[in-house]
Design an enzyme around this catalytic site. Sequence first.
Site, PDB file in Angstrom:
ATOM      1  N   ASP A 198       0.814  -1.123  -0.343  1.00 51.42           N
ATOM      2  CA  ASP A 198       0.277   0.043  -0.057  1.00 51.42           C
ATOM      3  C   ASP A 198       0.700   1.218   0.192  1.00 51.42           C
ATOM      4  OD1 ASP A 198      -1.624   2.172   0.874  1.00 51.42           O
ATOM      5  OD2 ASP A 198      -1.917   1.453   3.391  1.00 51.42           O
ATOM      6  N   HIS A 372      -3.824   5.155   6.173  1.00 51.79           N
ATOM      7  CA  HIS A 372      -2.556   4.620   5.737  1.00 51.79           C
ATOM      8  C   HIS A 372      -1.827   5.083   5.916  1.00 51.79           C
ATOM      9  CE1 HIS A 372      -5.363   2.764   2.490  1.00 51.79           C
ATOM     10  NE2 HIS A 372      -6.001   3.605   3.290  1.00 51.79           N
TER      11      HIS A 372
END
Length: 560
Positions: A198, A372
């Site tokens: 990611d 994130h």
Amino acid sequence: MTREARVRISPLGGVGEVGKNSTLVELAEEMLIVDAGVKFPETELHGVDLVVCDYSYIADRLDSLVGIVFTHGHEDHIGGLPYLIMQLDPHDPIPIYGTPLTLGLISVKLKEHGLLGRVIQYAIRDGQRSRLGPFEIEPIAVNHSIPDAVGLVIRTPAGVLFHTGDFKFDPTPVEGRTTDNERLRQLGDEGVLALLSDCVRVEQPGWTASELGVREALEQLIGLAPGRVLVTTFASNIGRLREVVRSAHKLGRKTSIVGRSMEENLRVARDLGFMNVPEGSLVDLRDLNDLPPEKVVLLSTGSQGEPTSVLSRIARGDHPLVKIQPNDTVIFSASPVPGNEESVARSIDNLFRRGARVIYQMIDPRVHVSGHASREELKHLLDLVRPKYLVPLHGEHRMLWLFRELAAECGIPRENVFLTEIGDVVAFGEAGAQREEPISSGSVLVDGLTIGEVTNVVLRDRRRLAADGVVFVSVTLDRETGELLSGPDFVSRGFLQLSSEETDGLFEEARERVCEALEGDERRQPDVNYLVGKVRDTLNSFVYERTRRRPMILPRITEV
Ligand SMILES: [Zn+2]
Ligand SMILES: [Zn+2]
């Protein structure tokens, strides 16, 4: 001598875009899929509800699929599963793997589509290894904006892969589950051939702020609110839902959930023990009427301004049960996904217009933190895992590019980082890594209940209708002679102001043009298809010449 084992990685979605994350891992004849997400379309895709990955490559080799493993329960990772199944011929149940909460959320989705019988579910847990054909998978706990999220170690005869899933390193998470630094370091010691990571927040310097700050902000804002408080966030942000209910309870308020998807997720999370909230803190929406406004918190979806969501309906004043009252406070505990800024802004405007006070991230940054990893956390990940190769996933192309630069700063040679487009294939083995022929891939559009039936032609028509409207023209001809018996008559929608002088004049002239076009064909049996084309062409060029617009022109020719 055996041929050297090579493991092939191919992103089926989630690169060059944010959404529909899905990655194919292949070894010889066997394949494994990690995640199967959806993407919510940009406004250019008129009327398209969802976009999912094209799984035709899988459909052609279904016998080779050993299973689908899910990293966590967000829509952009699980929402595409029903449509993946619909793209396959009838088959034996497919083995799917996920942590308990992830499987719970998947089950809700499959049940809605009547597809529960098409899979067999296997629960996975941090530290427990499972064998899927030639692959051995081991989940590692990661912190993210949903509980029970994991990264996946995938051990293969060609080497060890680590897929991060979505993650950040929140050192003070409110649910107490941090990313397992120690296990990641051990994995680095074991030796990781390729890291699939990611990188959606690589543009953000520093570390992502802790969820603890959101808790404090919510408590403070709810505490100061003079009347009702309405909090909106993602239906799948289970941790945030729990924080809102707890904060409300602490401040003597009852919380009610408005909206089916959020209620459904909450029920699953509760049944599985991920929603420990005090007894009596949640009440039914209908029971709220008996409470004074300062004792009430409402939780709803709509943080992305989705037009059909509960919050957008409340903002427009057409929700049957919830109307904005003076002294209401609305908190957007989410940030707009890129592309949704405009519709979120509309919702906020409408709420202010109805008299609410609205608090959103731009005016109080504490009300939301991302799930994130920011730049420093990505560096930290690279330090722990020390992979030989890197495949950035989960990001627009610029993010993949920036992650390569960041990795280079951390000592990973640029040629060991593979930037990919959907369908690209990178093969890894002891002898090295190289690109191979791309596989068939792409996007499938889901429109209401149909899947894949919205083609580019349909989209072009919708774009044109939205931009310039439509003109219907009807003509009646004599079947034998082709003589014009009535019309042409015009009806238009979304084109020009109806029955203005200008429009009347334009259609009067258009009528003459159509008559001229038909005249040449009188006194012989008319060919309707030919005439329809002729009328359309005549009007297309006439209307464009006069108005510089291209409405869709739909001639209807009747023979009597
Ligand atoms: Zn996620
Ligand atoms: Zn995601």
